[in-house]
Design a protein around this motif. Structure first.
Motif, mmCIF file in Angstrom:
data_model
loop_
_atom_site.group_PDB
_atom_site.id
_atom_site.type_symbol
_atom_site.label_atom_id
_atom_site.label_comp_id
_atom_site.label_asym_id
_atom_site.label_seq_id
_atom_site.Cartn_x
_atom_site.Cartn_y
_atom_site.Cartn_z
ATOM 1 N N VAL A 113 0.863 -1.186 0.000
ATOM 2 C CA VAL A 113 0.000 0.000 0.000
ATOM 3 C C VAL A 113 0.895 1.230 0.000
ATOM 4 O O VAL A 113 1.848 1.316 0.770
ATOM 5 C CB VAL A 113 -0.918 0.010 1.245
ATOM 6 N N THR A 114 0.620 2.161 -0.906
ATOM 7 C CA THR A 114 1.469 3.342 -1.038
ATOM 8 C C THR A 114 0.952 4.500 -0.185
ATOM 9 O O THR A 114 1.704 5.153 0.522
ATOM 10 C CB THR A 114 1.513 3.808 -2.519
ATOM 11 N N LEU A 115 -0.344 4.742 -0.291
ATOM 12 C CA LEU A 115 -0.934 5.931 0.326
ATOM 13 C C LEU A 115 -2.112 5.574 1.214
ATOM 14 O O LEU A 115 -2.829 4.601 0.956
ATOM 15 C CB LEU A 115 -1.408 6.904 -0.767
ATOM 16 N N ILE A 116 -2.295 6.393 2.244
ATOM 17 C CA ILE A 116 -3.396 6.207 3.187
ATOM 18 C C ILE A 116 -4.339 7.404 3.088
ATOM 19 O O ILE A 116 -3.897 8.559 3.096
ATOM 20 C CB ILE A 116 -2.863 6.129 4.639
ATOM 21 N N GLN A 117 -5.630 7.120 2.993
ATOM 22 C CA GLN A 117 -6.635 8.183 2.998
ATOM 23 C C GLN A 117 -7.745 7.773 3.956
ATOM 24 O O GLN A 117 -8.345 6.719 3.792
ATOM 25 C CB GLN A 117 -7.211 8.378 1.584
ATOM 26 N N GLY A 118 -8.016 8.594 4.941
ATOM 27 C CA GLY A 118 -9.081 8.243 5.870
ATOM 28 C C GLY A 118 -9.163 9.212 7.031
ATOM 29 O O GLY A 118 -8.312 10.092 7.174
ATOM 30 N N PHE A 119 -10.194 9.034 7.839
ATOM 31 C CA PHE A 119 -10.402 9.943 8.962
ATOM 32 C C PHE A 119 -9.218 9.916 9.919
ATOM 33 O O PHE A 119 -8.928 10.918 10.584
ATOM 34 C CB PHE A 119 -11.697 9.574 9.703
ATOM 35 N N LEU A 120 -8.508 8.782 10.011
ATOM 36 C CA LEU A 120 -7.361 8.688 10.912
ATOM 37 C C LEU A 120 -6.275 9.690 10.537
ATOM 38 O O LEU A 120 -5.715 10.374 11.394
ATOM 39 C CB LEU A 120 -6.772 7.268 10.895
ATOM 40 N N THR A 121 -5.975 9.788 9.244
ATOM 41 C CA THR A 121 -4.877 10.652 8.802
ATOM 42 C C THR A 121 -5.357 12.033 8.374
ATOM 43 O O THR A 121 -4.538 12.933 8.184
ATOM 44 C CB THR A 121 -4.093 9.991 7.649
ATOM 45 N N GLY A 122 -6.653 12.223 8.210
ATOM 46 C CA GLY A 122 -7.167 13.552 7.887
ATOM 47 C C GLY A 122 -8.526 13.510 7.229
ATOM 48 O O GLY A 122 -8.702 12.863 6.210
ATOM 49 N N ARG A 123 -9.480 14.229 7.828
ATOM 50 C CA ARG A 123 -10.822 14.318 7.246
ATOM 51 C C ARG A 123 -10.822 15.319 6.098
ATOM 52 O O ARG A 123 -9.916 16.148 5.998
ATOM 53 C CB ARG A 123 -11.814 14.799 8.314
ATOM 54 N N PRO A 124 -11.831 15.256 5.244
ATOM 55 C CA PRO A 124 -11.977 16.303 4.223
ATOM 56 C C PRO A 124 -12.216 17.649 4.917
ATOM 57 O O PRO A 124 -13.014 17.722 5.852
ATOM 58 C CB PRO A 124 -13.224 15.872 3.442
ATOM 59 N N VAL A 125 -11.509 18.693 4.476
ATOM 60 C CA VAL A 125 -11.628 20.018 5.102
ATOM 61 C C VAL A 125 -11.702 21.100 4.019
ATOM 62 O O VAL A 125 -11.260 20.878 2.885
ATOM 63 C CB VAL A 125 -10.429 20.319 6.039
ATOM 64 N N PRO A 126 -12.231 22.283 4.372
ATOM 65 C CA PRO A 126 -12.270 23.385 3.404
ATOM 66 C C PRO A 126 -10.864 23.773 2.969
ATOM 67 O O PRO A 126 -9.886 23.505 3.686
ATOM 68 C CB PRO A 126 -12.922 24.525 4.199
ATOM 69 N N GLY A 127 -10.772 24.428 1.814
ATOM 70 C CA GLY A 127 -9.477 24.805 1.266
ATOM 71 C C GLY A 127 -8.602 25.582 2.246
ATOM 72 O O GLY A 127 -7.403 25.314 2.366
ATOM 73 N N ALA A 128 -9.197 26.547 2.959
ATOM 74 C CA ALA A 128 -8.415 27.378 3.886
ATOM 75 C C ALA A 128 -7.790 26.519 4.987
ATOM 76 O O ALA A 128 -6.633 26.721 5.375
ATOM 77 C CB ALA A 128 -9.300 28.462 4.489
ATOM 78 N N THR A 129 -8.549 25.552 5.474
ATOM 79 C CA THR A 129 -8.034 24.660 6.520
ATOM 80 C C THR A 129 -6.950 23.754 5.955
ATOM 81 O O THR A 129 -5.937 23.493 6.609
ATOM 82 C CB THR A 129 -9.181 23.800 7.098
ATOM 83 N N PHE A 130 -7.172 23.267 4.741
ATOM 84 C CA PHE A 130 -6.173 22.403 4.103
ATOM 85 C C PHE A 130 -4.843 23.163 3.987
ATOM 86 O O PHE A 130 -3.777 22.617 4.264
ATOM 87 C CB PHE A 130 -6.662 21.946 2.728
ATOM 88 N N ARG A 131 -4.950 24.400 3.576
ATOM 89 C CA ARG A 131 -3.736 25.221 3.451
ATOM 90 C C ARG A 131 -3.012 25.351 4.796
ATOM 91 O O ARG A 131 -1.813 25.117 4.890
ATOM 92 C CB ARG A 131 -4.115 26.599 2.918
#
Ligand code: C2E
Ligand code: CA
Ligand code: CA
Ligand code: CA
Length: 280
Positions: A253-271
């Protein structure tokens, strides 16, 4: 009993009527939003490199605050958008929002990772998709590969030759192409090696059972083994617990996507969370 039956029928009709009404109100609101863009927003969820912990990508996820109706989940409005054809103007708006965001970040001196956009079948099979994407890159001054796409198996399975041609044209623009929700569709693995895709996203239903049932582990081993053979990156979707993350160490497995490593957030928060720090 006959009387009762009739009343039941009436009640049923009345409920149908209310549902139709709500459905119509939602579709009308969605049509307005497709025209004006009002209430549309994008959230970004990070894709984390399992070994280094670095942010190596993000998935763009559409959010809709329907004027007068409130927040509507993508699980509700995306199917409606697909049925009504509104997914085409909505998808175009999403692409503009994402490209505009990426351009703004880059002009601020930040280096955003690749961002993946979900494409419905109707969008993928649009005749001018590749031209649209090319124009998007040009208009926003984006480097090759800055935007990529996620498609499901069912989108790609018919008209195989045409799918290959469109994917190849997108690859020529540097786009990463992921097969989304992998394992839930046709699961005809043989067609995979003919498609110019870069990434498999393992559906979260296989992650959920990790460490619990033997079955999901066996499927995961088969799918990630195949991906390795074919030189594909693997994203594990929907990772919610440390135990799942640990169990994933046994697989390619190369990449992890999920609530553990980060929820979806608005652009400003992502920045704030993922971009400012790395370029300081
Ligand atoms: P998807 O493409 O499979 O997107 C991943 C979904 O899983 C997102 O739901 C995300 O919020 C959710 N998710 C991420 N990590 C976790 C986790 O750890 N646990 C759980 N339980 N869920 C997690 P969301 O944002 O509600 O989107 C649902 C679906 O709507 C997406 O599924 C995608 O099929 C569709 N969608 C969203 N935005 C777009 C869009 O712009 N265009 C198109 N065509 N479809 C979209
Ligand atoms: Ca997706
Ligand atoms: Ca998915
Ligand atoms: Ca999905």
């Amino acid at each position: 009993a006959k009387e009762e039956g009739r009343n039941t029928y009436r009640l049923y009709r009345a409920e149908m009527h209310v549902e139709d009404h709500q459905h119509l109100a939602l579709e009308t609101a969605l049509r307005n939003t497709a025209e004006t863009g009002e209430g549309l927003d994008v959230h970004y969820q990070p894709l984390i490199d399992r070994d280094s912990g670095e942010v190596k990508g993000a998935e763009a996820l559409l959010r809709w605050h329907a004027p007068g109706l409130g927040e509507v989940s993508p699980g509700d409005f995306i199917p409606l958008a697909e049925r009504s054809g509104l997914i085409l103007p909505l998808g175009r708006r999403l692409m503009q929002l994402v490209a505009g965001q990426l351009q703004a970040w880059r002009e601020a001196g930040l280096t955003p990772p690749r961002v993946a956009i979900n494409l419905s079948a109707r969008q993928f099979w649009q005749a001018d998709l590749v031209d649209e994407v090319r124009r998007l890159y040009e208009a926003h001054g984006l480097p090759p590969g800055q935007i990529g796409f996620e498609l499901t198996e069912s989108t790609l399975i018919d008209q195989h030759q045409q799918a290959v041609a469109t994917l190849a044209a997108l690859r020529d623009l540097g786009c990463h192409i992921a097969i989304d929700d992998f394992g839930t569709g046709y699961s005809s693995l043989s067609y995979l090696q003919e498609l110019p895709v870069t990434t498999l996203k393992i559906d979260r239903s296989f992650i959920r059972g990790l460490g619990e049932s033997r079955g999901s582990g066996a499927i995961l081993a088969a799918v990630t083994g195949l991906a390795r053979e074919l030189g594909l990156r693997v994203v594990a979707e929907g990772v919610e617990t440390e135990a799942q993350l640990e169990a994933l160490a046994a697989y390619h497995v190369t990449l992890i996507q999920g609530f553990l490593t980060g929820r979806p957030v608005p652009g400003a928060t992502f920045r704030e969370r993922y971009l400012d720090r790395t370029t300081a």
